[in-house]
Design a protein around this motif. Structure first.
Motif, PDB file in Angstrom:
ATOM      1  N   THR A   1      63.978 -58.362 -20.770  1.00 15.65           N
ATOM      2  CA  THR A   1      65.138 -59.000 -20.381  1.00 15.65           C
ATOM      3  C   THR A   1      66.461 -57.813 -20.706  1.00 15.65           C
ATOM      4  O   THR A   1      67.350 -58.021 -19.955  1.00 15.65           O
ATOM      5  CB  THR A   1      65.388 -60.107 -21.374  1.00 15.65           C
ATOM      6  OG1 THR A   1      65.319 -59.698 -22.781  1.00 15.65           O
ATOM      7  CG2 THR A   1      64.361 -61.188 -21.041  1.00 15.65           C
TER       8      THR A   1
ATOM      9  N   ARG B   1      66.426 -64.333 -29.566  1.00 12.96           N
ATOM     10  CA  ARG B   1      65.331 -65.327 -29.021  1.00 12.96           C
ATOM     11  C   ARG B   1      65.924 -66.691 -29.500  1.00 12.96           C
ATOM     12  O   ARG B   1      65.493 -67.885 -28.589  1.00 12.96           O
ATOM     13  CB  ARG B   1      64.205 -64.830 -29.835  1.00 12.96           C
ATOM     14  CG  ARG B   1      62.659 -65.783 -29.294  1.00 12.96           C
ATOM     15  CD  ARG B   1      61.828 -66.192 -30.329  1.00 12.96           C
ATOM     16  NE  ARG B   1      62.115 -66.836 -31.400  1.00 12.96           N
ATOM     17  CZ  ARG B   1      62.530 -68.213 -31.301  1.00 12.96           C
ATOM     18  NH1 ARG B   1      62.441 -68.741 -30.230  1.00 12.96           N
ATOM     19  NH2 ARG B   1      63.225 -68.539 -32.504  1.00 12.96           N
TER      20      ARG B   1
ATOM     21  N   SER C   1      71.964 -66.095 -22.533  1.00 16.42           N
ATOM     22  CA  SER C   1      70.846 -66.536 -23.190  1.00 16.42           C
ATOM     23  C   SER C   1      70.348 -67.571 -22.690  1.00 16.42           C
ATOM     24  O   SER C   1      68.926 -67.735 -22.556  1.00 16.42           O
ATOM     25  CB  SER C   1      71.269 -66.943 -24.727  1.00 16.42           C
ATOM     26  OG  SER C   1      72.042 -66.152 -25.618  1.00 16.42           O
ATOM     27  N   TYR C   2      71.035 -68.290 -21.918  1.00 16.59           N
ATOM     28  CA  TYR C   2      70.321 -69.385 -21.049  1.00 16.59           C
ATOM     29  C   TYR C   2      69.360 -68.731 -19.952  1.00 16.59           C
ATOM     30  O   TYR C   2      68.246 -69.326 -19.820  1.00 16.59           O
ATOM     31  CB  TYR C   2      71.352 -70.509 -20.512  1.00 16.59           C
ATOM     32  CG  TYR C   2      70.832 -71.499 -19.732  1.00 16.59           C
ATOM     33  CD1 TYR C   2      70.368 -72.733 -19.914  1.00 16.59           C
ATOM     34  CD2 TYR C   2      70.880 -71.265 -18.404  1.00 16.59           C
ATOM     35  CE1 TYR C   2      69.759 -73.792 -19.365  1.00 16.59           C
ATOM     36  CE2 TYR C   2      70.266 -72.295 -17.452  1.00 16.59           C
ATOM     37  CZ  TYR C   2      69.926 -73.511 -17.920  1.00 16.59           C
ATOM     38  OH  TYR C   2      69.189 -74.453 -17.220  1.00 16.59           O
TER      39      TYR C   2
ATOM     40  N   MET D   1      67.977 -68.272 -26.802  1.00 22.12           N
ATOM     41  CA  MET D   1      67.593 -68.637 -25.625  1.00 22.12           C
ATOM     42  C   MET D   1      67.126 -69.923 -26.181  1.00 22.12           C
ATOM     43  O   MET D   1      66.954 -70.973 -25.299  1.00 22.12           O
ATOM     44  CB  MET D   1      66.322 -67.627 -25.515  1.00 22.12           C
ATOM     45  CG  MET D   1      67.121 -66.168 -25.112  1.00 22.12           C
ATOM     46  SD  MET D   1      65.675 -65.153 -24.868  1.00 22.12           S
ATOM     47  CE  MET D   1      66.360 -63.434 -24.945  1.00 22.12           C
TER      48      MET D   1
ATOM     49  N   HIS E   1      68.058 -65.892 -19.871  1.00 19.96           N
ATOM     50  CA  HIS E   1      66.915 -65.467 -20.318  1.00 19.96           C
ATOM     51  C   HIS E   1      65.907 -66.103 -20.894  1.00 19.96           C
ATOM     52  O   HIS E   1      64.593 -65.941 -20.719  1.00 19.96           O
ATOM     53  CB  HIS E   1      67.513 -64.018 -21.388  1.00 19.96           C
ATOM     54  CG  HIS E   1      68.115 -62.960 -21.034  1.00 19.96           C
ATOM     55  ND1 HIS E   1      68.945 -62.168 -21.601  1.00 19.96           N
ATOM     56  CD2 HIS E   1      68.053 -62.289 -19.639  1.00 19.96           C
ATOM     57  CE1 HIS E   1      69.254 -61.162 -21.011  1.00 19.96           C
ATOM     58  NE2 HIS E   1      68.765 -61.385 -19.771  1.00 19.96           N
ATOM     59  N   GLY E   2      66.386 -67.311 -21.203  1.00 23.30           N
ATOM     60  CA  GLY E   2      65.555 -68.378 -21.938  1.00 23.30           C
ATOM     61  C   GLY E   2      64.689 -69.131 -20.741  1.00 23.30           C
ATOM     62  O   GLY E   2      63.621 -69.444 -20.912  1.00 23.30           O
TER      63      GLY E   2
ATOM     64  N   VAL F   1      60.125 -70.036 -26.732  1.00 18.69           N
ATOM     65  CA  VAL F   1      61.352 -70.832 -26.577  1.00 18.69           C
ATOM     66  C   VAL F   1      61.378 -72.288 -26.980  1.00 18.69           C
ATOM     67  O   VAL F   1      62.035 -72.892 -26.482  1.00 18.69           O
ATOM     68  CB  VAL F   1      62.286 -70.501 -25.299  1.00 18.69           C
ATOM     69  CG1 VAL F   1      62.899 -68.942 -25.272  1.00 18.69           C
ATOM     70  CG2 VAL F   1      61.643 -70.854 -24.136  1.00 18.69           C
TER      71      VAL F   1
END
Length: 498
Positions: free
Chosen positions: A137, A64, A102-103, A67, A105-106, A117
């Motif tokens: 995700t 998390r 991660s980006y 993200m 999903h962020g 986030v």
């Protein structure tokens, strides 16, 4: 290659998708995929790594937090220690493709739960809504990469097997209990790097060498642990190239595919030497020591008698681990360079990944997933391997999963594995005694308190027990890789005489 299923490579998505197969197999694949998704969702209803455990929580919070960092900070600060990015609090320690994941999903999380986030204020954020979104995700990542790769592999490698056999092995791959517990219980995204590696293996089987290089390079750029498979890919592709009309040209083409993929993944960090070194320093955590916790590998188990960390400095241990790993992967590499074959390649993936697991530096208990995947891919060819490997892999992670609060899904998936895949006739006296030993260790860990002087005694017992399991399997599969080579050589000689 008319017998191969039609394969299409999607560069933007980074996986091989199966485009044509028997309608009955497609229907079965959809049904198995639906069941696999349901089991993942049920597993996700339980706890995860670090749940409600401040100040650093666990792997859930790490994912998390990445993200949070990637959608709020410029790319140049993703791997740098700044006032907004404290590397001491779950700093990014995977290659750039993990950061891009991660980006993405962020962005997804911010759209549906912006607070989850938000920079700084979201640390330890664990609302029910955000937990559901986070679980999804992982499920969506599975569906995007791991599932298509598994289907493509079965269609390519087992194309001459019966419909029932192909459906069975696909179910075994998609219902792999160790991967489900780590990704959908503990909380990680191993499905992405492992899925890309499976896709690369499917491309190798289908003789799409350049596609294989691109996909495996993407796997390496998602998680550096995919290096466990690198010797197998390198030696097999080199062995294939040496048998072509223009071997040097073929090697150069494959090398160009690898370098181009790496350059694309690392492009935002190639503007300076300092930026590249900053990322690399995060990928090689030498300061963390030879091993952490109790992992079922050589260094951890032998440490019960030989205190490696006290005897030798980290620099020497790194060198020792490198030499030991290299010595154990060379036989598999040599076999594939001398006589490359599809089955030999998969055995090399298995043997090389186990060599890394046993002897490389800074191995985690979750790294057992790396040998588990090729062991599962070989299920129809090497039934003894997966029957012993999967229960052993689960048991080796048992203390970790208990700490995560995943006791119920652990036993449920273990039971599903035995009821769904292991035939009753395979329970011979040796298997029964080993299962009894594992059962006793499970009960001991759950019901008894260790001596005050040795608080991790039971973890050590489990590590030593499963290490013995793994060592026997490793020796057996190395023998199988070379004995298979002799069988093929004898067959070819007989054909020539005829």
């Amino acid at each position: 290659m008319p017998k191969n299923p039609k394969i299409l490579f999607f560069p933007s998505l980074g996986f091989i998708g199966i485009m044509r197969d028997a309608p009955s197999f497609r229907v079965s694949a959809i049904f198995i995929s639906a069941v696999a998704v349901l089991i993942r969702l049920l597993t996700g209803l339980h706890s995860y790594s670090g749940a409600g455990n401040p100040p650093k929580y666990g792997d859930y919070e790490a994912q998390r937090h990445w993200m949070e960092l990637t959608i709020n900070l410029p790319v140049s600060d993703w791997y740098r220690n700044t006032t907004d990015n404290d590397l001491g609090y779950w700093g990014l320690d995977y290659p750039p493709l993990t950061a891009y994941q991660s980006y993405i999903h962020g962005v997804f999380m911010r759209k549906f739960d912006e607070q989850s986030v938000a920079l700084h204020s979201s640390r330890g954020y664990e609302s029910l809504h955000s937990k559901v979104l986070m679980r999804w995700t992982v499920v969506l990542s599975d569906l995007a990469i791991f599932f298509p790769a598994a289907i493509a592999f079965v269609a390519a490698y087992y194309r001459q097997r019966s419909h029932e056999e192909r459906v069975w092995v696909l179910a075994l791959i998609l219902l792999q209990p160790a991967l489900i517990l780590i990704d959908h219980g503990h909380f990680q995204y191993n499905c992405l790097s492992l899925g890309l590696a499976i896709g690369a293996a499917a491309a190798v089987i289908s003789r799409w060498e350049i596609v294989a290089c691109v996909l495996f390079s993407l796997s390496l750029n998602h998680k550096q642990m995919s290096m466990y498979y690198a010797p197998a890919f390198f030696s097999h592709l080199l062995g294939i190239s040496l048998r072509k009309k223009y071997p040097v040209l073929n090697v150069l083409k494959l090398g160009a595919a690898v370098l181009s993929t790496f350059a694309l993944c690392w492009w935002p960090f190639l503007h300076s030497r300092e930026a590249v070194l900053q990322v690399l320093s995060r990928l090689v955590p030498i300061h963390r020591g030879l091993f952490e916790d109790y992992v079922s590998n050589f260094w951890c188990v032998s440490n019960l008698l030989i205190k490696w960390k006290q005897l030798l400095p980290d620099r020497v241990l790194v060198q020792l681990a490198f030499v030991a790993t290299l010595a154990c992967i060379l036989p598999s590499m040599l076999q594939q360079i001398l006589r490359p074959s599809r089955r030999g390649f998969l055995l090399a993936m298995f043997n090389c990944s186990f060599a890394f697991y046993f002897f490389s530096y800074q191995v985690h208990e979750k790294s057992i997933l790396l040998p588990v995947i090729p062991g599962t891919l070989l299920a129809l060819d090497e039934p003894l391997v997966w029957r012993w490997l999967i229960p052993g892999a689960l048991m080796s992670m048992f203390p970790l999963l208990v700490r995560d609060g995943l006791l119920l899904p652990y036993f449920a998936l273990l039971l599903l594995f035995f009821l769904g895949f292991v035939p009753l006739r395979s329970f011979n006296p040796v298997a029964a005694s080993s299962l009894l030993g594992g059962f006793v260790l499970h009960l001991t860990y759950l019901l008894l308190d260790p001596p005050a002087r040795y608080p991790y005694l039971f973890e050590a017992f489990i590590a030593a027990y499963t290490f013995a399991y793994f060592a026997a399997i490793f020796l057996y599969t190395n023998y199988r890789q070379w004995s298979r080579n002799r069988v093929l050589s004898s067959t070819q000689k007989r054909k020539k005489k005829v």
